[in-house]
Design an enzyme around this catalytic site. Structure first.
Site, PDB file in Angstrom:
ATOM      1  N   SER A  14       1.098  -0.741  -0.257  1.00 49.89           N
ATOM      2  CA  SER A  14       0.347   0.093   0.277  1.00 49.89           C
ATOM      3  C   SER A  14       1.058   0.997  -0.163  1.00 49.89           C
ATOM      4  CB  SER A  14      -1.381   0.322   1.053  1.00 49.89           C
ATOM      5  OG  SER A  14      -0.534   0.199   1.988  1.00 49.89           O
ATOM      6  N   HIS A 106       8.473   3.009   9.251  1.00 50.82           N
ATOM      7  CA  HIS A 106       8.156   2.781  10.199  1.00 50.82           C
ATOM      8  C   HIS A 106       6.630   3.238  10.800  1.00 50.82           C
ATOM      9  CE1 HIS A 106       8.964  -0.243  14.022  1.00 50.82           C
ATOM     10  NE2 HIS A 106       8.294   0.159  14.439  1.00 50.82           N
ATOM     11  N   GLU A 176       1.088   6.981   6.841  1.00 50.97           N
ATOM     12  CA  GLU A 176       2.526   6.800   6.617  1.00 50.97           C
ATOM     13  C   GLU A 176       2.412   6.612   5.112  1.00 50.97           C
ATOM     14  OE1 GLU A 176       3.742   2.578   6.701  1.00 50.97           O
ATOM     15  OE2 GLU A 176       2.681   2.481   8.870  1.00 50.97           O
TER      16      GLU A 176
HETATM   17  C1  GRF Z   1       3.354  -0.321   6.758  1.00 51.57           C
HETATM   18  O1  GRF Z   1       2.918   0.190   7.833  1.00 51.57           O
HETATM   19  C2  GRF Z   1       5.422  -0.267   6.965  1.00 51.57           C
HETATM   20  O2  GRF Z   1       5.116   1.027   7.949  1.00 51.57           O
HETATM   21  C3  GRF Z   1       5.710  -1.634   7.253  1.00 51.57           C
HETATM   22  O3  GRF Z   1       5.001  -2.092   7.183  1.00 51.57           O
HETATM   23  C4  GRF Z   1       3.821  -1.943   6.472  1.00 51.57           C
HETATM   24  C5  GRF Z   1       3.983  -2.134   4.890  1.00 51.57           C
HETATM   25  O4  GRF Z   1       2.003  -2.083   4.366  1.00 51.57           O
HETATM   26  N1  GRF Z   1       7.096  -1.285   7.463  1.00 51.57           N
HETATM   27  P1  GRF Z   1       2.189  -2.009   2.919  1.00 51.57           P
HETATM   28  O5  GRF Z   1       2.780  -2.804   2.519  1.00 51.57           O
HETATM   29  O6  GRF Z   1       2.769  -0.915   2.817  1.00 51.57           O
HETATM   30  O7  GRF Z   1       0.635  -2.344   3.066  1.00 51.57           O
END
Ligand code: GRF
Length: 199
Positions: A14, A106, A176
């Site tokens: 995502s 993170h 994020e």
């Molecule tokens: C995210 O929550 C990121 O913070 C962590 O892994 C997850 C990845 O999610 N490092 P995605 O694959 O980008 O949906």
């Protein structure tokens, strides 16, 4: 000239999607392009996101083999390495060669709630269990220890009373998707400037 980004993924992707959408919106104003998506898992949904956009999607069968990853990055002339849900350690030679140019996101406020094994729902469960009043997102440079490199950006949100790990996970992920693409673009612009200055 634009910065050439490799995105390393292990799962759903995502954050990769959010980055690609952000770059689409920027259109000609962007300072970077995603030139390759690399995964240690051949079935990662993130690889499919790349393929649908005709971005080279590479399966890294031996992620601990630094030479293999170095060769891939060199072949795609990568300037900046972006980890987005990548669950393997980045080999030391890659960190050395791309020093200051490997980013990770993170889902908590590092240095708290980080380190080996702290990923996915475990992070949010730990935040709720500790009774934290705040959590957030940290974007940091990657060095040879999990979640320990210099912090580039951090964004805080309050933890509401009665909040669950699940509700927190959703809110943090949304955050994020907002700040990671923008921070990546900022670092990409600085990488370009440094490359021009030293040329
Ligand atoms: C995210 O929550 C990121 O913070 C962590 O892994 C997850 C990845 O999610 N490092 P995605 O694959 O980008 O949906």
């Amino acid at each position: 000239m634009r910065s050439r980004i490799a995105v390393l993924v292990s799962g759903r992707g995502s954050n990769l999607q959010a980055l690609l959408d952000h770059l689409d919106r920027l259109d000609d104003a962007r300072t970077s392009d995603v030139v390759v998506v690399i995964s240690n898992r051949s079935e990662a949904a993130a690889l499919e996101i790349a393929r649908r956009r005709d971005i080279p999607a590479e399966h890294l069968a031996f992620p601990d083999d630094g030479a293999a990853l170095m060769a891939l990055l060199a072949r795609h002339r990568v300037d900046l390495v972006v980890l987005a849900g990548y669950l393997k350690r980045v080999p030391a030679e890659v960190i050395r060669k791309y020093q200051g140019r490997v980013l990770n996101v993170h889902p908590a406020l590092l240095p708290s709630f980080g380190g080996e094994g702290m990923y996915g729902s475990r992070v949010h469960e730990a935040v709720v269990a500790a009774g934290e009043r705040e959590t957030g997102v940290t974007i940091h440079l990657v060095d040879d220890e999990y979640d320990r490199g210099s912090i580039v950006a951090q964004w805080r949100i309050p933890v509401a009373t009665g909040e669950t790990a699940l509700s927190l996970a959703g809110r943090v992920l949304e955050l994020e998707h907002f700040i990671y693409p923008r921070t990546i673009e900022m670092v990409a612009a600085l990488t370009l400037r440094d490359a021009r200055t030293s040329a």
